[in-house]
Design a protein around this motif. Structure first.
Motif, PDB file in Angstrom:
ATOM      1  N   VAL A 161     -10.286  11.065 -11.515  1.00  0.00           N
ATOM      2  CA  VAL A 161      -8.968  10.824 -11.015  1.00  0.00           C
ATOM      3  C   VAL A 161      -8.489  12.313 -10.561  1.00  0.00           C
ATOM      4  CG1 VAL A 161      -6.623  10.481 -12.121  1.00  0.00           C
ATOM      5  CG2 VAL A 161      -8.531   9.058 -12.557  1.00  0.00           C
ATOM      6  N   ILE A 162      -7.778  12.174  -9.318  1.00  0.00           N
ATOM      7  CA  ILE A 162      -7.046  13.517  -8.853  1.00  0.00           C
ATOM      8  C   ILE A 162      -5.516  13.249  -8.923  1.00  0.00           C
ATOM      9  CG2 ILE A 162      -6.973  14.921  -6.913  1.00  0.00           C
ATOM     10  CD1 ILE A 162      -9.756  14.574  -7.767  1.00  0.00           C
ATOM     11  N   ASN A 163      -5.017  14.037  -9.646  1.00  0.00           N
ATOM     12  CA  ASN A 163      -3.776  14.275  -9.905  1.00  0.00           C
ATOM     13  C   ASN A 163      -2.843  15.379  -9.350  1.00  0.00           C
ATOM     14  OD1 ASN A 163      -1.108  14.105 -10.941  1.00  0.00           O
ATOM     15  ND2 ASN A 163      -1.571  14.757 -13.169  1.00  0.00           N
ATOM     16  N   PRO A 164      -2.220  15.138  -8.067  1.00  0.00           N
ATOM     17  CA  PRO A 164      -1.320  15.765  -7.475  1.00  0.00           C
ATOM     18  C   PRO A 164      -0.033  15.926  -7.744  1.00  0.00           C
ATOM     19  CG  PRO A 164      -1.320  13.958  -5.853  1.00  0.00           C
ATOM     20  CD  PRO A 164      -2.270  13.766  -7.180  1.00  0.00           C
ATOM     21  N   PRO A 215      -5.521   0.663  -7.485  1.00  0.00           N
ATOM     22  CA  PRO A 215      -6.820  -0.203  -7.756  1.00  0.00           C
ATOM     23  C   PRO A 215      -7.923  -0.279  -6.594  1.00  0.00           C
ATOM     24  CG  PRO A 215      -4.928  -1.644  -6.818  1.00  0.00           C
ATOM     25  CD  PRO A 215      -4.425  -0.344  -6.795  1.00  0.00           C
ATOM     26  N   ARG A 216      -8.107   1.110  -6.219  1.00  0.00           N
ATOM     27  CA  ARG A 216      -9.205   1.123  -5.360  1.00  0.00           C
ATOM     28  C   ARG A 216      -9.818   2.530  -5.486  1.00  0.00           C
ATOM     29  NH1 ARG A 216      -4.727   0.128  -2.851  1.00  0.00           N
ATOM     30  NH2 ARG A 216      -3.548   2.074  -1.843  1.00  0.00           N
ATOM     31  N   VAL A 217     -11.085   2.937  -4.712  1.00  0.00           N
ATOM     32  CA  VAL A 217     -11.481   4.297  -4.600  1.00  0.00           C
ATOM     33  C   VAL A 217     -10.921   4.694  -3.234  1.00  0.00           C
ATOM     34  CG1 VAL A 217     -13.507   5.646  -4.186  1.00  0.00           C
ATOM     35  CG2 VAL A 217     -13.580   3.987  -5.950  1.00  0.00           C
ATOM     36  N   THR A 218      -9.963   6.004  -3.441  1.00  0.00           N
ATOM     37  CA  THR A 218      -9.832   6.971  -2.094  1.00  0.00           C
ATOM     38  C   THR A 218     -10.866   7.243  -1.222  1.00  0.00           C
ATOM     39  OG1 THR A 218      -7.699   7.209  -3.266  1.00  0.00           O
ATOM     40  CG2 THR A 218      -8.229   8.483  -1.368  1.00  0.00           C
ATOM     41  N   ASP A 219     -10.739   7.144   0.245  1.00  0.00           N
ATOM     42  CA  ASP A 219     -11.730   7.701   0.947  1.00  0.00           C
ATOM     43  C   ASP A 219     -11.354   9.205   0.825  1.00  0.00           C
ATOM     44  OD1 ASP A 219     -13.163   8.568   2.956  1.00  0.00           O
ATOM     45  OD2 ASP A 219     -12.533   7.015   4.458  1.00  0.00           O
ATOM     46  N   THR A 255       5.219   9.906  -1.926  1.00  0.00           N
ATOM     47  CA  THR A 255       5.534  10.333  -3.546  1.00  0.00           C
ATOM     48  C   THR A 255       4.167  10.448  -3.933  1.00  0.00           C
ATOM     49  OG1 THR A 255       7.529   9.021  -3.647  1.00  0.00           O
ATOM     50  CG2 THR A 255       6.229   9.736  -5.537  1.00  0.00           C
ATOM     51  N   ALA A 256       3.816  11.594  -4.592  1.00  0.00           N
ATOM     52  CA  ALA A 256       2.607  11.890  -4.915  1.00  0.00           C
ATOM     53  C   ALA A 256       2.312  10.941  -6.278  1.00  0.00           C
ATOM     54  CB  ALA A 256       2.320  13.276  -5.721  1.00  0.00           C
ATOM     55  N   ARG A 257       0.973  10.613  -6.504  1.00  0.00           N
ATOM     56  CA  ARG A 257       0.570  10.030  -7.762  1.00  0.00           C
ATOM     57  C   ARG A 257      -0.851  10.120  -7.717  1.00  0.00           C
ATOM     58  NH1 ARG A 257      -0.089   3.480  -6.513  1.00  0.00           N
ATOM     59  NH2 ARG A 257      -1.207   3.700  -4.826  1.00  0.00           N
ATOM     60  N   PRO A 258      -1.505  10.285  -9.062  1.00  0.00           N
ATOM     61  CA  PRO A 258      -2.862   9.976  -9.322  1.00  0.00           C
ATOM     62  C   PRO A 258      -3.816   9.230  -8.309  1.00  0.00           C
ATOM     63  CG  PRO A 258      -1.951  10.217 -11.380  1.00  0.00           C
ATOM     64  CD  PRO A 258      -0.953   9.793 -10.180  1.00  0.00           C
ATOM     65  N   TYR A 259      -4.899   9.330  -7.925  1.00  0.00           N
ATOM     66  CA  TYR A 259      -5.768   8.356  -7.128  1.00  0.00           C
ATOM     67  C   TYR A 259      -7.050   8.694  -7.663  1.00  0.00           C
ATOM     68  CZ  TYR A 259      -5.723  12.345  -3.925  1.00  0.00           C
ATOM     69  OH  TYR A 259      -6.059  13.554  -3.529  1.00  0.00           O
ATOM     70  N   PHE A 265      -1.648  11.623   1.468  1.00  0.00           N
ATOM     71  CA  PHE A 265      -1.947  11.858  -0.107  1.00  0.00           C
ATOM     72  C   PHE A 265      -1.243  12.955  -0.633  1.00  0.00           C
ATOM     73  CE2 PHE A 265      -5.405   9.782   1.637  1.00  0.00           C
ATOM     74  CZ  PHE A 265      -5.992   9.078   0.857  1.00  0.00           C
ATOM     75  N   GLN A 266      -0.685  14.145   0.327  1.00  0.00           N
ATOM     76  CA  GLN A 266       0.207  14.922  -0.423  1.00  0.00           C
ATOM     77  C   GLN A 266       1.575  14.524  -0.278  1.00  0.00           C
ATOM     78  OE1 GLN A 266      -1.976  17.304  -1.379  1.00  0.00           O
ATOM     79  NE2 GLN A 266      -3.353  16.358  -0.336  1.00  0.00           N
ATOM     80  N   ALA A 267       2.400  14.703  -1.476  1.00  0.00           N
ATOM     81  CA  ALA A 267       3.674  14.626  -1.454  1.00  0.00           C
ATOM     82  C   ALA A 267       4.609  15.497  -0.483  1.00  0.00           C
ATOM     83  CB  ALA A 267       4.358  14.774  -2.819  1.00  0.00           C
TER      84      ALA A 267
END
Length: 369
Positions: free
Chosen positions: A220-223, A311-315, A193-197, A163-165
């Motif tokens: 939404v988490i935006n790194p 298009p999914r919830v991140t664990d 590459t970072a993107r929101p999830y 998840f971390q760029a």
């Protein structure tokens, strides 16, 4: 509320045959005068020799130029991904030319801290080498008691996510507890590459009863380091619906539009997620009720109509470099309905219908502020 959930709500608002564990050389790993390895050549995690892992003398004498019976390579496929996507880390074990007979193989490899396995149960890996694949410690992958097949090669595929760029590498230096004759030689690189999830979590302690309201946060988490517009539709798991509390759904200021009809099974949200650190996020806090006992993981929420988010919830358990993630409640246990008459403990009757006690209202108040 824990400090973590408070932080979330605030953000919503604004890694032979040789050495035993004790350091002694295992007696079974001694080499006979003829130079052959005894009939038990594969080493189990405890340092004991497995009777199934036979390394034939020919496999060591007639092997590769480096004296190997087999080589070990690895690569990520694909070699680049976006935050929350999944890549396959494939470890390929191949017989050296001229080897004959059974070749026992085993190893332990440690992944970078930000790279996690993806999948529950045994779905996080695939194995054609036989033996046993485990995760003995955090970040470590282990194969033991396996045999190289006569076809000449086998593989262990680990489904990995990050998840971390950044750019992350797994190399031969990360491999230990290697069976004699197996020679690792590789560097596998993954670029992220970072993107929101999207993440989802429940109101602590993650327990309720049938038809007793609790809260589900969807954020939404935006790194990425820059503000990113987003939109999504979240569909609740079967038996779960939006509770009717007679008031608006609390949301972050960065959410410009949301829709969660009472009695329905969908939640829509759109807005612009500012750059965030850790689990501070941008989203909504939805009161929900469940009409059947059971366990409801937050990843059971599905995401569709997604803009700039996967298009999914991140664990959240798979997010690297995220110590507070373990504090989030990501599973809801629903018990049968209360057997005593009256309202459930901690609830009260208001003009707008059944309301929550102060324990629930704390995060709501935080979200409003």
């Amino acid at each position: 509320m824990t400090a973590l959930v408070a932080s979330v709500m605030t953000g919503l608002a604004a890694a032979a045959g040789v050495i035993s564990p004790a350091g002694a050389v295992a007696p079974a790993a001694a080499v006979t005068p003829g130079g052959a390895v005894p009939s038990a050549g594969a080493v189990s995690p405890g340092g004991a020799v497995s009777s199934a892992g036979v390394v034939s003398p020919a496999g060591l004498v007639d092997g590769g130029a480096d004296g190997s019976a087999a080589t070990m390579a690895a690569a990520f496929t694909p070699a680049s991904l976006k935050s929350g996507d999944v890549a396959d880390l494939v470890f390929t074990l191949r017989r050296s030319p001229g080897t004959i007979g059974d070749i026992g193989v085993g190893f332990t490899v440690v992944l970078p801290a930000a790279v996690k396995t993806a999948g529950a149960g045994t779905t996080w890996y695939e194995n054609t080498c036989g033996g046993t694949v485990t995760r003995p410690t955090a970040g470590a992958i282990q194969l033991w008691d396996a045999l190289m097949p006569d076809v000449g090669y086998c593989s262990v595929t680990v489904h990995a996510t990050a998840f971390q760029a950044g750019t992350y590498a797994v190399s031969s230096s990360d491999v230990s507890e290697v069976t004699p004759g197996l020679v690792p030689s590789f560097t596998a690189t993954l670029s992220v590459t970072a993107r929101p999830y999207v993440v989802a979590f429940y109101q602590p302690p993650g327990q309720t009863a049938v038809n007793v309201p609790t809260a589900l946060g969807i954020a939404v988490i935006n790194p990425t380091g820059v503000s990113v517009p987003f939109a999504f539709t979240a569909t609740l798991p079967p038996h779960m619906r939006v509770a009717d509390l007679g008031r608006e759904i609390p949301q972050s200021p960065c959410v410009t539009a949301s829709l969660a009809p009472a009695g329905g099974g969908t939640v829509k949200a759109a807005g612009t997620a500012p750059p965030t650190l850790g689990l501070e996020g941008c989203g909504v806090l939805v009161p929900v009720v469940v009409d059947a006992p059971g366990t409801y993981p937050a990843t059971g929420v599905t995401v569709s109509d997604a803009t700039n988010v996967p298009p999914r919830v991140t664990d959240v358990g798979g997010i690297g470099d995220c110590e507070p993630c373990a504090l989030l409640v990501t599973s809801l246990t629903v018990s049968p309905p209360p057997t005593l008459p009256g309202h459930p403990a901690g609830a009260r009757r208001t003009a707008g219908g059944l309301d929550f006690g102060d324990e629930f209202r704390t995060p709501l108040d935080t979200l409003r502020d």
